[in-house]
Motif scaffolding. Structure first.
Motif, PDB file in Angstrom:
ATOM      1  N   ALA A 168       0.732  -1.363   0.198  1.00  0.00           N
ATOM      2  CA  ALA A 168       0.060  -0.007  -0.121  1.00  0.00           C
ATOM      3  C   ALA A 168       0.975   1.277  -0.154  1.00  0.00           C
ATOM      4  CB  ALA A 168      -0.930   0.148   1.179  1.00  0.00           C
ATOM      5  N   ASN A 169       2.061   1.177   0.522  1.00  0.00           N
ATOM      6  CA  ASN A 169       2.757   2.401   0.690  1.00  0.00           C
ATOM      7  C   ASN A 169       3.998   2.485  -0.404  1.00  0.00           C
ATOM      8  OD1 ASN A 169       4.410   0.557   1.581  1.00  0.00           O
ATOM      9  ND2 ASN A 169       4.858   1.312   3.638  1.00  0.00           N
ATOM     10  N   PHE A 186       5.959  -0.171  -1.094  1.00  0.00           N
ATOM     11  CA  PHE A 186       7.072  -0.940  -1.255  1.00  0.00           C
ATOM     12  C   PHE A 186       6.836  -2.260  -0.308  1.00  0.00           C
ATOM     13  CE2 PHE A 186       8.151   2.074   1.714  1.00  0.00           C
ATOM     14  CZ  PHE A 186       8.762   1.515   2.963  1.00  0.00           C
ATOM     15  N   ILE A 187       7.318  -3.506  -0.229  1.00  0.00           N
ATOM     16  CA  ILE A 187       7.006  -4.392   0.938  1.00  0.00           C
ATOM     17  C   ILE A 187       8.335  -4.486   1.570  1.00  0.00           C
ATOM     18  CG2 ILE A 187       6.693  -6.843   1.275  1.00  0.00           C
ATOM     19  CD1 ILE A 187       4.961  -7.004  -1.255  1.00  0.00           C
ATOM     20  N   ASN A 188       8.100  -4.245   2.913  1.00  0.00           N
ATOM     21  CA  ASN A 188       9.267  -4.238   3.883  1.00  0.00           C
ATOM     22  C   ASN A 188       9.471  -5.723   4.502  1.00  0.00           C
ATOM     23  OD1 ASN A 188       7.703  -4.960   6.267  1.00  0.00           O
ATOM     24  ND2 ASN A 188       7.565  -2.711   6.873  1.00  0.00           N
ATOM     25  N   SER A 189      10.415  -5.886   4.920  1.00  0.00           N
ATOM     26  CA  SER A 189      10.850  -7.266   5.305  1.00  0.00           C
ATOM     27  C   SER A 189      10.004  -7.951   6.231  1.00  0.00           C
ATOM     28  CB  SER A 189      12.421  -7.372   5.924  1.00  0.00           C
ATOM     29  OG  SER A 189      12.579  -6.574   7.055  1.00  0.00           O
ATOM     30  N   SER A 190       9.484  -7.074   7.239  1.00  0.00           N
ATOM     31  CA  SER A 190       8.476  -7.693   8.101  1.00  0.00           C
ATOM     32  C   SER A 190       6.998  -8.290   7.505  1.00  0.00           C
ATOM     33  CB  SER A 190       7.942  -6.748   9.291  1.00  0.00           C
ATOM     34  OG  SER A 190       7.188  -7.302  10.174  1.00  0.00           O
ATOM     35  N   GLU A 191       6.882  -7.449   6.462  1.00  0.00           N
ATOM     36  CA  GLU A 191       5.517  -7.758   5.552  1.00  0.00           C
ATOM     37  C   GLU A 191       5.926  -8.881   4.674  1.00  0.00           C
ATOM     38  OE1 GLU A 191       3.426  -3.331   4.953  1.00  0.00           O
ATOM     39  OE2 GLU A 191       5.609  -3.702   3.873  1.00  0.00           O
ATOM     40  N   GLY A 192       7.064  -9.011   4.215  1.00  0.00           N
ATOM     41  CA  GLY A 192       7.366  -9.979   3.447  1.00  0.00           C
ATOM     42  C   GLY A 192       7.422 -11.321   4.129  1.00  0.00           C
ATOM     43  N   GLN A 193       8.121 -11.541   5.403  1.00  0.00           N
ATOM     44  CA  GLN A 193       8.033 -12.631   6.189  1.00  0.00           C
ATOM     45  C   GLN A 193       6.418 -13.010   6.657  1.00  0.00           C
ATOM     46  OE1 GLN A 193      10.156 -11.436   9.700  1.00  0.00           O
ATOM     47  NE2 GLN A 193      12.388 -11.623   8.861  1.00  0.00           N
ATOM     48  N   PHE A 194       5.701 -11.979   6.905  1.00  0.00           N
ATOM     49  CA  PHE A 194       4.198 -12.317   7.038  1.00  0.00           C
ATOM     50  C   PHE A 194       3.758 -13.075   5.874  1.00  0.00           C
ATOM     51  CE2 PHE A 194      -0.281 -11.192   7.215  1.00  0.00           C
ATOM     52  CZ  PHE A 194      -0.471 -11.814   8.201  1.00  0.00           C
ATOM     53  N   ARG A 249       2.436  -4.917  10.190  1.00  0.00           N
ATOM     54  CA  ARG A 249       3.732  -5.102   9.763  1.00  0.00           C
ATOM     55  C   ARG A 249       4.440  -3.950   9.071  1.00  0.00           C
ATOM     56  NH1 ARG A 249       5.563 -10.505  10.734  1.00  0.00           N
ATOM     57  NH2 ARG A 249       4.080 -11.482  12.215  1.00  0.00           N
ATOM     58  N   SER A 250       3.502  -2.998   8.718  1.00  0.00           N
ATOM     59  CA  SER A 250       4.117  -1.745   7.899  1.00  0.00           C
ATOM     60  C   SER A 250       5.296  -0.932   8.519  1.00  0.00           C
ATOM     61  CB  SER A 250       2.728  -0.939   7.313  1.00  0.00           C
ATOM     62  OG  SER A 250       2.400  -0.396   8.571  1.00  0.00           O
ATOM     63  N   SER A 285      -3.978   3.553  12.728  1.00  0.00           N
ATOM     64  CA  SER A 285      -2.567   3.774  12.602  1.00  0.00           C
ATOM     65  C   SER A 285      -1.817   3.564  11.507  1.00  0.00           C
ATOM     66  CB  SER A 285      -2.113   2.643  13.880  1.00  0.00           C
ATOM     67  OG  SER A 285      -2.665   3.092  15.031  1.00  0.00           O
ATOM     68  N   PHE A 286      -2.301   2.882  10.442  1.00  0.00           N
ATOM     69  CA  PHE A 286      -1.640   2.777   9.203  1.00  0.00           C
ATOM     70  C   PHE A 286      -2.413   3.327   8.100  1.00  0.00           C
ATOM     71  CE2 PHE A 286      -2.057  -0.860  12.409  1.00  0.00           C
ATOM     72  CZ  PHE A 286      -0.662  -0.775  12.894  1.00  0.00           C
ATOM     73  N   PRO A 287      -2.324   4.603   7.961  1.00  0.00           N
ATOM     74  CA  PRO A 287      -3.333   5.454   6.697  1.00  0.00           C
ATOM     75  C   PRO A 287      -3.256   4.806   5.515  1.00  0.00           C
ATOM     76  CG  PRO A 287      -1.611   6.793   7.714  1.00  0.00           C
ATOM     77  CD  PRO A 287      -1.494   5.638   8.521  1.00  0.00           C
ATOM     78  N   LYS A 288      -2.069   4.306   5.062  1.00  0.00           N
ATOM     79  CA  LYS A 288      -2.100   4.045   3.454  1.00  0.00           C
ATOM     80  C   LYS A 288      -2.714   2.558   3.352  1.00  0.00           C
ATOM     81  CE  LYS A 288       0.640   7.031   1.219  1.00  0.00           C
ATOM     82  NZ  LYS A 288       0.083   7.764   0.332  1.00  0.00           N
TER      83      LYS A 288
END
Length: 126
Positions: A24-25, A27-35, A84-85, A98-101
């Motif tokens: 949504a923002n 890119f996919i960060n490592s925490s989101e990728g792990q999820f 995870r964002s 808490s996660f607007p995007k």
């Protein structure tokens, strides 16, 4: 409900929708990728099954046709993915605001797929 109760097409739609939340923002960060990877592993499917994502329209139709119980699981997964964002994992009472995007993406998918999403949720460790 167990993952064995979902068809492969439903699982692919879920992973596609989670990818939309994670990205949504932009890119996919490592925490989101792990999820995402952990969710696929819990589904007990081969990663190759998810190599080619489905079209957005097909994802919407697939999720829209799922039972309410399955849609409840999807709503929970969306919020867990959004948590995870920040690069980590939020635990306890969290708010979608808490996660607007991610909220924007989740609300749009929820509307299109007829999924009821809660504003607040309690996330506990696995």
């Amino acid at each position: 409900m167990k993952w064995s109760e979902f068809t492969l097409k439903e699982k692919r739609a879920i992973i596609q929708s989670l990818t939309n939340v994670a990205n949504a923002n932009g890119f996919i960060n490592s925490s989101e990728g792990q999820f995402l990877n952990l969710t696929i592993l819990m589904m007990r499917e081969n990663f190759d099954s998810f190599r080619f994502m489905m079209e957005q329209d097909e994802m919407v139709i697939t999720i829209k046709n799922m039972s309410d119980d399955k849609k409840d699981i999807i709503a929970t997964l969306w919020l867990e993915c959004a948590s995870r964002s920040t690069g980590g994992r939020e635990l306890g009472n969290i708010s979608l605001s808490s996660f607007p995007k991610e909220k924007e993406t989740i609300i749009a998918m929820a509307r299109d797929c007829n999924v009821k999403v809660r504003e607040h949720m309690y996330i506990q460790p696995w």
